[in-house]
Design a protein around this motif. Structure first.
Motif, mmCIF file in Angstrom:
data_model
loop_
_atom_site.group_PDB
_atom_site.id
_atom_site.type_symbol
_atom_site.label_atom_id
_atom_site.label_comp_id
_atom_site.label_asym_id
_atom_site.label_seq_id
_atom_site.Cartn_x
_atom_site.Cartn_y
_atom_site.Cartn_z
ATOM 1 N N ARG A 10 10.781 0.693 -5.120
ATOM 2 C CA ARG A 10 10.997 -0.754 -5.104
ATOM 3 C C ARG A 10 11.112 -1.237 -3.662
ATOM 4 O O ARG A 10 11.322 -0.451 -2.739
ATOM 5 C CB ARG A 10 12.275 -1.101 -5.878
ATOM 6 C CG ARG A 10 13.505 -0.365 -5.393
ATOM 7 C CD ARG A 10 14.754 -0.703 -6.165
ATOM 8 N NE ARG A 10 15.883 0.082 -5.685
ATOM 9 C CZ ARG A 10 16.386 1.158 -6.299
ATOM 10 N NH1 ARG A 10 15.882 1.561 -7.440
ATOM 11 N NH2 ARG A 10 17.402 1.813 -5.757
ATOM 12 N N GLY A 11 10.980 -2.535 -3.500
ATOM 13 C CA GLY A 11 11.179 -3.104 -2.176
ATOM 14 C C GLY A 11 10.254 -4.264 -1.893
ATOM 15 O O GLY A 11 9.353 -4.594 -2.680
ATOM 16 N N GLU B 273 0.830 -1.205 0.000
ATOM 17 C CA GLU B 273 0.000 0.000 0.000
ATOM 18 C C GLU B 273 0.866 1.257 0.000
ATOM 19 O O GLU B 273 0.571 2.239 -0.700
ATOM 20 C CB GLU B 273 -0.923 -0.023 1.222
ATOM 21 C CG GLU B 273 -1.975 1.067 1.221
ATOM 22 C CD GLU B 273 -2.897 1.010 2.432
ATOM 23 O OE1 GLU B 273 -3.703 1.944 2.582
ATOM 24 O OE2 GLU B 273 -2.801 0.039 3.216
ATOM 25 N N ALA B 274 1.954 1.219 0.775
ATOM 26 C CA ALA B 274 2.847 2.379 0.839
ATOM 27 C C ALA B 274 3.529 2.622 -0.504
ATOM 28 O O ALA B 274 3.651 3.776 -0.946
ATOM 29 C CB ALA B 274 3.893 2.167 1.933
ATOM 30 N N LYS B 275 3.972 1.552 -1.171
ATOM 31 C CA LYS B 275 4.603 1.720 -2.489
ATOM 32 C C LYS B 275 3.629 2.353 -3.482
ATOM 33 O O LYS B 275 4.009 3.257 -4.247
ATOM 34 C CB LYS B 275 5.098 0.372 -3.010
ATOM 35 C CG LYS B 275 6.376 -0.115 -2.357
ATOM 36 C CD LYS B 275 7.050 -1.227 -3.148
ATOM 37 C CE LYS B 275 6.221 -2.475 -3.195
ATOM 38 N NZ LYS B 275 6.941 -3.560 -3.910
ATOM 39 N N GLU B 276 2.398 1.900 -3.465
ATOM 40 C CA GLU B 276 1.406 2.458 -4.385
ATOM 41 C C GLU B 276 1.142 3.923 -4.067
ATOM 42 O O GLU B 276 0.967 4.756 -4.977
ATOM 43 C CB GLU B 276 0.113 1.637 -4.303
ATOM 44 C CG GLU B 276 0.261 0.222 -4.864
ATOM 45 C CD GLU B 276 -0.942 -0.656 -4.595
ATOM 46 O OE1 GLU B 276 -1.909 -0.154 -3.953
ATOM 47 O OE2 GLU B 276 -0.926 -1.840 -5.001
ATOM 48 N N TYR B 277 1.114 4.264 -2.780
ATOM 49 C CA TYR B 277 0.898 5.661 -2.378
ATOM 50 C C TYR B 277 2.045 6.537 -2.876
ATOM 51 O O TYR B 277 1.825 7.637 -3.418
ATOM 52 C CB TYR B 277 0.793 5.743 -0.858
ATOM 53 C CG TYR B 277 0.557 7.139 -0.329
ATOM 54 C CD1 TYR B 277 -0.730 7.634 -0.152
ATOM 55 C CD2 TYR B 277 1.633 7.970 -0.016
ATOM 56 C CE1 TYR B 277 -0.940 8.918 0.333
ATOM 57 C CE2 TYR B 277 1.437 9.259 0.461
ATOM 58 C CZ TYR B 277 0.143 9.726 0.633
ATOM 59 O OH TYR B 277 -0.064 11.006 1.104
ATOM 60 N N ILE B 278 3.284 6.063 -2.704
ATOM 61 C CA ILE B 278 4.455 6.842 -3.123
ATOM 62 C C ILE B 278 4.456 7.026 -4.638
ATOM 63 O O ILE B 278 4.711 8.125 -5.144
ATOM 64 C CB ILE B 278 5.749 6.148 -2.647
ATOM 65 C CG1 ILE B 278 5.800 6.111 -1.112
ATOM 66 C CG2 ILE B 278 6.982 6.872 -3.199
ATOM 67 C CD1 ILE B 278 6.792 5.119 -0.554
ATOM 68 N N GLN B 279 4.145 5.965 -5.373
ATOM 69 C CA GLN B 279 4.066 6.072 -6.829
ATOM 70 C C GLN B 279 2.993 7.069 -7.244
ATOM 71 O O GLN B 279 3.143 7.801 -8.231
ATOM 72 C CB GLN B 279 3.798 4.692 -7.433
ATOM 73 C CG GLN B 279 4.986 3.745 -7.327
ATOM 74 C CD GLN B 279 4.622 2.296 -7.581
ATOM 75 O OE1 GLN B 279 3.448 1.912 -7.474
ATOM 76 N NE2 GLN B 279 5.609 1.472 -7.882
#
Length: 456
Positions: A380-381, A363-369
């Motif tokens: 990434r991660g 969820e955090a990766k999608e928010y940052i993107q």
């Protein structure tokens, strides 16, 4: 455990800045005193922040400012700082036994047994632990033991790798800041490309970065005239940490495993930063299904106290002479009690911290993107081990300048968020909070990060 329960394990006012300027006057005095009395050779000694008190993923400075920590003390505080159960374990153990030198003690033996139970397949239930105080120590032991049990002397490590800062470990590490002016290092180290796909130096149209990097190591190990003719071990981070939070596809480690099997070299995975549940599994190597011969751990297993070590297959450990590597303070009984408590919390099914790390991290990766910043080159991660590579230009991938990284870090700190950069150009911002971070605090911090990007 509900989000409300997790929020209760933190200072309720985070983030909150109360001093008129940052750093505030008390923090400025403390920073000046530190500069006069402590070596700044330590990694973050010059950061303009002072921690006075901490609870969960939050901390306060001497001026009363309250911060959200997205660094977890550089991957250390897996269950948050000063968790009530950890504090209780420390208090209880400190009244019974603290230092026991290197003789057997009940907590030390209990921890060694638990470590064996939680290891990845290939080590689980058939391994021996050598305890140390820190990750650098664990890697020093890994190199020493690998040479002893194989009768060989060369070590293969990787570009971008970080394995510590002492003699053998810094020879494996490739960061210029840790090496420049300190040579000569331990000899016999061969560095190979890591599959950092975003900045891989070779053509990946026909083969993936993982295939190319893995096959290159196979070539080194199993082809004549490569000068890699006496390799004791390949030492690898299953997710590269200081090199930029780079998670390779599983096939990379799988190719390394096969290459080591062919050559007789040991495969050692360095889980000091990626382990202890950070990637959504107890150990990052488990994402690949690969069975390591040795594994180093640290950081998140000890959390609030120093605790690290090397785990090796029992048949390898049997070749190490008794009493040949003493370490007076390793597995202090208080540290052992804390490590046992941390492991219990990480594995508690009612908390579900590992599953939560996977879902919250995604969820955090999608928010940052979704921030859609022109400075974000790649996100990434795995789990809550996220790297945000910042660039000046997405097309050329020119790294964001040190000056702008400094501006960004200054913005987020002055607005109550602690982040720590990494990467080969110092342009990768890490999102690596404690696994207990409340969702509300995580996205408050990421919102501040996003606003910081918009000011550049």
């Amino acid at each position: 455990m509900t989000e409300t329960d997790l929020e209760a394990l933190n200072f309720p006012d985070a983030p909150k800045m109360v001093s008129a300027e940052f750093p505030g006057p008390k923090s400025a005095d403390a920073l000046a005193q530190s500069a006069r009395t402590e070596s700044m050779a330590r990694g973050a000694g010059r950061a303009p922040v002072v921690i006075d008190r901490a609870f969960g993923v939050t901390f306060k400075d001497p001026d009363g400012n309250t911060f959200i920590d997205l660094s977890a003390g550089v991957g250390v505080s897996s269950v948050g700082r000063c968790h009530p159960k950890v504090v209780a374990a420390m208090r209880e153990q400190s009244e019974v036994l603290m230092h026991a030198m290197e003789v057997n003690s009940t907590k030390r033996t209990e921890l060694a047994t638990k470590i064996s139970e939680i290891m990845p397949e290939g080590l689980r239930g058939d391994c021996i632990t050598f305890f140390t105080q820190g990750g650098s120590d664990a890697l020093e032991a890994a190199v020493k033991f690998a040479k002893r049990v194989t009768g060989r002397h060369q070590i293969i490590a990787f570009h971008g790798g970080y394995h510590g800062v002492w003699n053998a470990s810094v020879a494996l590490t490739t960061g210029t800041a840790y090496r420049k002016g300190y040579a000569p290092f331990m000899g016999g180290v061969i560095h190979a490309p890591y599959p950092y796909a975003y900045r891989f130096p070779f053509d990946t149209n026909q083969k993936s970065a993982e295939q190319i990097a893995g096959e290159y190591v196979d070539y080194l190990l199993n082809t004549p005239y490569t000068a890699a003719d006496d390799v004791a071990a390949v030492i690898v981070e299953p997710v590269q940490g200081e090199g930029g939070y780079v998670p390779p596809a599983p096939e990379f480690l799988q190719i390394l495993r096969k290459a080591c099997d062919r050559s007789g070299a040991l495969l050692i995975v360095d889980e000091v930063q990626a382990g202890a549940g950070r990637t959504g599994k107890m150990w990052a190597v488990e994402h690949s299904g690969v069975k390591p011969d040795m594994l180093t751990f640290g950081k998140g297993i000890g959390g609030d106290v120093p605790m690290a070590g090397l785990v090796m297959r029992s048949d390898l450990a049997a070749k190490i002479p008794d009493g040949s590597v003493p370490n007076t303070f390793a597995a202090n009984s208080v540290s052992a009690a804390v490590a046992l408590t941390n492991i219990s919390l990480l594995q508690d099914p009612s908390l579900g911290l590992l599953d939560r790390a996977r879902s919250l991290g995604q969820e955090a990766k999608e928010y940052i993107q979704g921030l859609n910043s022109p400075f974000i080159g790649e996100v990434r991660g795995l789990g809550l081990m996220i790297g945000i590579e910042l660039v000046q230009d997405r097309a050329t991938k020119e790294p964001l300048s040190h000056e702008k990284i400094g501006e960004l870090m200054g913005y987020v700190l002055s607005h109550g968020v602690m982040m720590v950069p990494c990467g080969r150009y110092g342009n990768v911002m890490r999102v690596m909070p404690s696994l207990t971070i409340p969702r509300s605090l995580l996205f408050k911090a990421l919102d501040i990060f996003g606003r910081g990007l918009s000011t550049l």
